[in-house]
Design an enzyme around this catalytic site. Sequence first.
Site, PDB file in Angstrom:
ATOM      1  N   HIS A 127       0.850  -1.205   0.000  1.00 47.66           N
ATOM      2  CA  HIS A 127       0.000   0.000   0.000  1.00 47.66           C
ATOM      3  C   HIS A 127       0.882   1.249   0.000  1.00 47.66           C
ATOM      4  CE1 HIS A 127      -3.920   2.056   1.416  1.00 47.66           C
ATOM      5  NE2 HIS A 127      -3.057   2.998   1.079  1.00 47.66           N
ATOM      6  N   GLY A 145      -8.470   9.193  -1.799  1.00 50.56           N
ATOM      7  CA  GLY A 145      -8.811  10.541  -1.327  1.00 50.56           C
ATOM      8  C   GLY A 145      -9.446  10.452   0.046  1.00 50.56           C
ATOM      9  N   GLU A 181     -11.012   4.064   6.668  1.00 51.62           N
ATOM     10  CA  GLU A 181      -9.980   5.005   7.094  1.00 51.62           C
ATOM     11  C   GLU A 181     -10.716   6.198   7.699  1.00 51.62           C
ATOM     12  OE1 GLU A 181      -7.672   6.709   3.926  1.00 51.62           O
ATOM     13  OE2 GLU A 181      -6.080   7.422   5.242  1.00 51.62           O
ATOM     14  N   PHE A 235       0.602  17.021  -2.990  1.00 52.14           N
ATOM     15  CA  PHE A 235       0.467  16.241  -4.231  1.00 52.14           C
ATOM     16  C   PHE A 235       0.468  17.161  -5.446  1.00 52.14           C
ATOM     17  CE2 PHE A 235      -1.789  12.996  -1.466  1.00 52.14           C
ATOM     18  CZ  PHE A 235      -0.670  12.208  -1.378  1.00 52.14           C
ATOM     19  N   GLU A 263      -3.190  17.413   0.212  1.00 51.97           N
ATOM     20  CA  GLU A 263      -3.548  17.579  -1.202  1.00 51.97           C
ATOM     21  C   GLU A 263      -2.617  18.591  -1.877  1.00 51.97           C
ATOM     22  OE1 GLU A 263      -5.635  15.681  -2.671  1.00 51.97           O
ATOM     23  OE2 GLU A 263      -7.015  14.934  -1.136  1.00 51.97           O
ATOM     24  N   GLN A 264      -2.251  19.662  -1.133  1.00 49.75           N
ATOM     25  CA  GLN A 264      -1.319  20.666  -1.661  1.00 49.75           C
ATOM     26  C   GLN A 264       0.016  20.022  -2.039  1.00 49.75           C
ATOM     27  OE1 GLN A 264      -1.236  23.667  -2.590  1.00 49.75           O
ATOM     28  NE2 GLN A 264      -2.680  24.951  -1.461  1.00 49.75           N
ATOM     29  N   ASP A 304       1.870   3.765   2.999  1.00 52.00           N
ATOM     30  CA  ASP A 304       0.902   4.685   2.403  1.00 52.00           C
ATOM     31  C   ASP A 304       1.573   5.801   1.577  1.00 52.00           C
ATOM     32  OD1 ASP A 304      -1.649   5.395   1.783  1.00 52.00           O
ATOM     33  OD2 ASP A 304      -2.160   6.276   3.715  1.00 52.00           O
ATOM     34  N   ASP A 305       2.078   6.835   2.254  1.00 51.97           N
ATOM     35  CA  ASP A 305       2.676   7.979   1.547  1.00 51.97           C
ATOM     36  C   ASP A 305       4.008   8.353   2.185  1.00 51.97           C
ATOM     37  OD1 ASP A 305       0.311   8.938  -0.276  1.00 51.97           O
ATOM     38  OD2 ASP A 305      -0.554   8.502   1.682  1.00 51.97           O
ATOM     39  N   HIS A 308       1.353   4.933  -2.454  1.00 48.99           N
ATOM     40  CA  HIS A 308       0.902   5.750  -3.585  1.00 48.99           C
ATOM     41  C   HIS A 308       2.126   6.285  -4.328  1.00 48.99           C
ATOM     42  CE1 HIS A 308      -3.317   5.790  -2.213  1.00 48.99           C
ATOM     43  NE2 HIS A 308      -2.758   5.660  -1.019  1.00 48.99           N
ATOM     44  N   HIS A 320      -6.159   0.181   4.990  1.00 51.45           N
ATOM     45  CA  HIS A 320      -6.360   0.755   6.331  1.00 51.45           C
ATOM     46  C   HIS A 320      -7.261  -0.081   7.245  1.00 51.45           C
ATOM     47  CE1 HIS A 320      -4.015   4.286   5.537  1.00 51.45           C
ATOM     48  NE2 HIS A 320      -4.691   4.490   4.423  1.00 51.45           N
TER      49      HIS A 320
HETATM   50  C1  LIG Z   1     -11.816  16.284  -5.490  1.00 48.90           C
HETATM   51  O1  LIG Z   1     -10.869  16.617  -4.484  1.00 48.90           O
HETATM   52  C2  LIG Z   1      -9.684  17.236  -4.971  1.00 48.90           C
HETATM   53  C3  LIG Z   1      -8.744  17.424  -3.817  1.00 48.90           C
HETATM   54  O2  LIG Z   1      -9.344  18.033  -2.742  1.00 48.90           O
HETATM   55  C4  LIG Z   1     -10.030  18.556  -5.658  1.00 48.90           C
HETATM   56  O3  LIG Z   1      -8.850  19.134  -6.160  1.00 48.90           O
HETATM   57  C5  LIG Z   1     -11.006  18.276  -6.780  1.00 48.90           C
HETATM   58  O4  LIG Z   1     -11.409  19.499  -7.366  1.00 48.90           O
HETATM   59  C6  LIG Z   1     -12.230  17.527  -6.261  1.00 48.90           C
HETATM   60  N1  LIG Z   1     -13.056  17.140  -7.396  1.00 48.90           N
HETATM   61  C7  LIG Z   1     -14.371  17.248  -7.409  1.00 48.90           C
HETATM   62  C8  LIG Z   1     -15.071  16.780  -8.630  1.00 48.90           C
HETATM   63  O5  LIG Z   1     -14.994  17.689  -6.456  1.00 48.90           O
HETATM   64 ZN   LIG Z   2      -3.615   5.048   0.849  1.00 60.55          ZN
END
Ligand SMILES: *[C@@H]1O[C@H](CO)[C@@H](O)[C@H](O)[C@H]1NC(C)=O
Ligand SMILES: [Zn+2]
Length: 477
Positions: A108, A322, A355, A207, A204-205, A437-438, A110, A380
């Site tokens: 596991h 996600g 998770e 990534f 997320e930032q 994981d990461d 990414h 998880h």
């Molecule tokens: C899904 O989540 C990502 C990360 O938070 C975001 O960048 C993206 O716009 C979201 N997509 C939708 C369809 O909501």
């Molecule tokens: Zn994962």
Amino acid sequence: MGLPSPASCWIALVSVLLVCRAIVCLGVPDPSVRDHLMQEEAFRQVGGGVLLTEPERRLSERLHKLKEQEMAGPQFPPAMHFFKARSLIQQSPIFRLLQMMPKGAALHIHTSSLVGVDWLVKNVTYRPHCYVCFTADQSVRFIFSAKQPIPQPGCSKWTLLEALRRELGNVTGFDRSLMQNLTLFTADPETTYPSQNVVWSKFEQTFSAVLGLLRHAPVFKDYLYQGLTQLYQDNIIYVELRTDLSETYELDGSTHDKSWCLRTYQEVSRKFAAQHPDFLGARVIFTVRRNLSASKVREAVQSAITLHKEFPEVMVGFDLVGHEDTGRPLWYFREALSLPMKLGVTLAYFFHAGETDLEGTEVDGNLLDALLFNTSRIGHGFALPHHPVAKELSRKMGVAIEICPISNQVLKLVSDLRNHPAAVLMSEGHPLVISSDDPAAFGTTGLSYDFYEMFVGIGGMSSNLGTLKELAINSLR
Ligand SMILES: *[C@@H]1O[C@H](CO)[C@@H](O)[C@H](O)[C@H]1NC(C)=O
Ligand SMILES: [Zn+2]
Ligand SMILES: *[C@@H]1O[C@H](CO)[C@@H](O)[C@H](O)[C@H]1NC(C)=O
Ligand SMILES: *[C@@H]1O[C@H](CO)[C@@H](O)[C@H](O)[C@H]1NC(C)=O
Ligand SMILES: *[C@@H]1O[C@H](CO)[C@@H](O)[C@H](O)[C@H]1NC(C)=O
Ligand SMILES: *[C@@H]1O[C@H](CO)[C@@H](O)[C@H](O)[C@H]1NC(C)=O
């Protein structure tokens, strides 16, 4: 009324208790019964049935003593946030033994967080044609381009890093700030990440920041090779990488599709295995985000089926990724996920599920649904001990849970790892594997850090060399 009054019930109960107490007082419980029960418990745990050879038994005893010393120390690493514990763990003799131990497979991880940020900054951002821009919320984006790239919305003008560094003179601090953009690792995690939503948003930032580097085709190849090298150095011989197979690009802006990406995984894996004959290879689990619409996930499942047909050796299955709490539950995608069944084709699932600490919510149903869709493993399964039926099913179906202790701590599901719910699964001998994981986001490499937390923190004094052996063997099974 024939019923006794509450008062007479009470008196009866008290007298029963007194009699019972008297019996226990008269005789100590039978020591052989006690031994038998304790052995029964020890036997049930992960690795409880593993027979150790004489040298292995001696090593196990040595580990036991080292663990006692570690627990008696002034600071117990598994009780601390990993970002504060990492330097202590690096000094631990148990950790050094774990680094040397063959750990089997990493199941596991990414791809987007496979390689440590040191290499990304010191190696990749020093390559020619690398541009950077700065976002309004203190983050950065990268791109490789032969000519000045077109500005990206929400980001400053693209600046050539080579020129910027020349201007700066002493770049030590600058490079450190770039690294901080690519990882969650920081000296004061508790104040930097006060809540799950804050830590997920920074996650997320990181990534988004890594992506511009990683998607450059020549970098992508080196990155994979470097990732396999780091795993191999930690005595891991096989890996399954979760990835969205996003398109890669060349200096002139031309792009490559998912098939190119899979071919590259295959080539790099073969090349690495040719140079390291005991390495078994790398394979891919295709993932999409769980916040997508039902129709988008349907398209993704369709494309997973096609890719699996085209690359049966390297592409092993499908998963949704996600933040589980803010994404859609598996049940929402039931039409898309039953597509392979309807078409009469096989597509293995490797769902992230459970998770979460939102017990009893819709998202908390993911564990059972993952099993109903015949998932091959569960990512998880943090919430699994709260679901006796799902737990039984997972055991009966032989569905291993991929435990990622440091990930769960950094993403704020548990703070003291001695309280990780996998302790329950471990003591019951549930099928488990350990993963990271990461690793780049959490400041780890390989699996040794997660093995340490599992062995010393979650398993406590009960886990022994048999536990470690079974965990490694499970990962290859
Ligand atoms: C899904 O989540 C990502 C990360 O938070 C975001 O960048 C993206 O716009 C979201 N997509 C939708 C369809 O909501
Ligand atoms: Zn994962
Ligand atoms: C560069 O800056 C760092 C702090 O950002 C400092 O520790 C280091 O000594 C400086 N190096 C030189 C050569 O000035
Ligand atoms: C990201 O890097 C930029 C540029 O050096 C810096 O200003 C910013 O503080 C960094 N952001 C984080 C979160 O470290
Ligand atoms: C960067 O990594 C590549 C291989 O991945 C290696 O050939 C090269 O020497 C490295 N460059 C630096 C400056 O470390
Ligand atoms: C899961 O496997 C069982 C037993 O092989 C089968 O009956 C069932 O239809 C499968 N379910 C799905 C959704 O593939």
